[in-house]
Design a protein around this motif. Structure first.
Motif, short mmCIF file in Angstrom:
data_model
loop_
_atom_site.label_atom_id
_atom_site.label_comp_id
_atom_site.label_asym_id
_atom_site.label_seq_id
_atom_site.Cartn_x
_atom_site.Cartn_y
_atom_site.Cartn_z
N GLY A 1 -1.30 -0.01 8.18
CA GLY A 1 -1.16 0.25 9.60
C GLY A 1 -1.08 -1.04 10.38
N GLY A 2 -0.23 -1.05 11.41
CA GLY A 2 -0.04 -2.24 12.22
C GLY A 2 0.84 -3.27 11.58
N GLN A 3 1.46 -2.93 10.48
CA GLN A 3 2.37 -3.82 9.77
C GLN A 3 3.80 -3.31 9.84
N PRO A 4 4.78 -4.21 9.76
CA PRO A 4 6.17 -3.75 9.74
C PRO A 4 6.46 -2.91 8.50
N GLN A 5 7.49 -2.10 8.60
CA GLN A 5 7.96 -1.33 7.46
C GLN A 5 9.28 -1.95 7.02
N THR B 1 0.82 -1.21 0.00
CA THR B 1 0.00 0.00 0.00
C THR B 1 0.85 1.25 0.00
N MET B 2 1.87 1.24 0.85
CA MET B 2 2.63 2.46 1.07
C MET B 2 4.10 2.27 0.71
N ARG C 1 5.40 -0.60 3.11
CA ARG C 1 4.58 -1.09 4.21
C ARG C 1 3.22 -1.49 3.66
N PHE D 1 7.85 4.68 0.75
CA PHE D 1 8.45 5.90 1.28
C PHE D 1 9.90 6.02 0.85
N LEU E 1 12.53 11.37 6.76
CA LEU E 1 11.56 11.06 5.72
C LEU E 1 11.54 12.17 4.68
N THR F 1 6.28 10.43 0.89
CA THR F 1 5.48 9.22 0.67
C THR F 1 5.18 9.16 -0.82
N LEU G 1 17.04 8.49 10.56
CA LEU G 1 16.31 8.51 9.30
C LEU G 1 15.53 9.82 9.17
N PHE H 1 12.72 -2.16 4.50
CA PHE H 1 13.66 -1.24 3.89
C PHE H 1 14.58 -1.93 2.89
N GLY H 2 14.97 -1.18 1.86
CA GLY H 2 16.09 -1.60 1.05
C GLY H 2 17.38 -1.30 1.77
N TYR I 1 13.53 7.79 2.29
CA TYR I 1 14.22 8.39 3.43
C TYR I 1 15.64 8.78 3.02
#
Lengths: 114, 112
Positions: free
Chosen positions: A99-103, A30-31, A96, A33, A45, A48, A43, A105-106, A35
């Protein structure tokens, strides 16, 4: 968990040029980002990345300097335009599911401007 | 103003001891709190998530507590090992589809 691939992993660029960083996620998210992180620092931001519409930028970051694309749910690009030595940093893509889910990263793009 | 603080920039600990890292926040009401590990030259990696109505969460040698009254989370690594040396970040997960709010991180060094 999502796997994020970024390229290039590093680059050395001349002042005044532009570089586009690519970010590919192995699943639809869904999302997404972008950084920035100075070595040993926290980090920050940048924005988005919104699918099919303009990115949402944080204070201090503008579209002309950091244009972002997100043509679909698994891919995004960040361009660093008209680079100066102050743009030398690590740029990280993140994604991500919601909501409520881990984010996730590369591993980042280490950018040095001469 | 809204703030998230990790109290120690760096923490040194002897191998085998329990490392305790602190994350405090003000003027946020997170639905969840997350902890990440970052190694040099790598992106942050997710470790644990705890919900606002949970007091404690465990995963192997890791334990996280979340006190919404104190607005604080504690992150514990028991029987610490040199391989646990890394920077640990806490992050607030505010309701809705918004990016996580990250702390500055604590650099943990476990000394053999």
């Amino acid at each position: 968990s999502a796997v994020i691939s970024q390229k290039p992993s590093r680059d050395i660029c001349q002042r005044g040029t532009s570089l586009t960083i690519q970010c590919q996620v192995d699943s639809q998210v869904t999302m997404m980002f972008w950084y920035r992180q100075q070595p040993g620092q926290s980090l920050t931001l940048i924005a988005t990345a919104n699918q099919g519409s303009e990115a949402t930028y944080e204070s201090g970051f503008v579209i002309d300097k950091f244009p972002i694309s997100r043509p679909n749910l698994t891919f995004s690009t960040l361009t660093v335009s008209n680079m100066s030595p102050e743009d030398s940093s690590i740029y990280l893509c993140s994604a991500r599911a919601g909501g409520g889910q881990p984010q996730h990263f590369g591993d980042g793009t280490r950018l040095s401007i001469l | 103003s809204q703030k998230i603080e990790q109290n120690s920039e760096a923490l040194n600990i002897q191998e085998g001891k329990t490392a305790t890292l602190t994350c405090n926040y003000t003027n946020y009401s997170p639905a969840y709190l997350q902890w990440y590990r970052q190694d040099p030259g790598r992106g942050p990696v997710f470790l644990l998530l705890i919900r606002e109505n949970e007091k404690e969460k465990r995963k192997e040698r890791l334990k996280v507590t979340f006190d919404t009254t104190l607005k604080q989370s504690l992150f514990h690594i028991t029987a610490s090992q040199p391989a646990d040396s890394a920077t640990y970040l806490c992050a607030l997960d505010i309701r809705g589809n918004t990016p996580l709010v990250f702390g500055k991180g604590t650099r943990l060094s476990v000394i053999a």
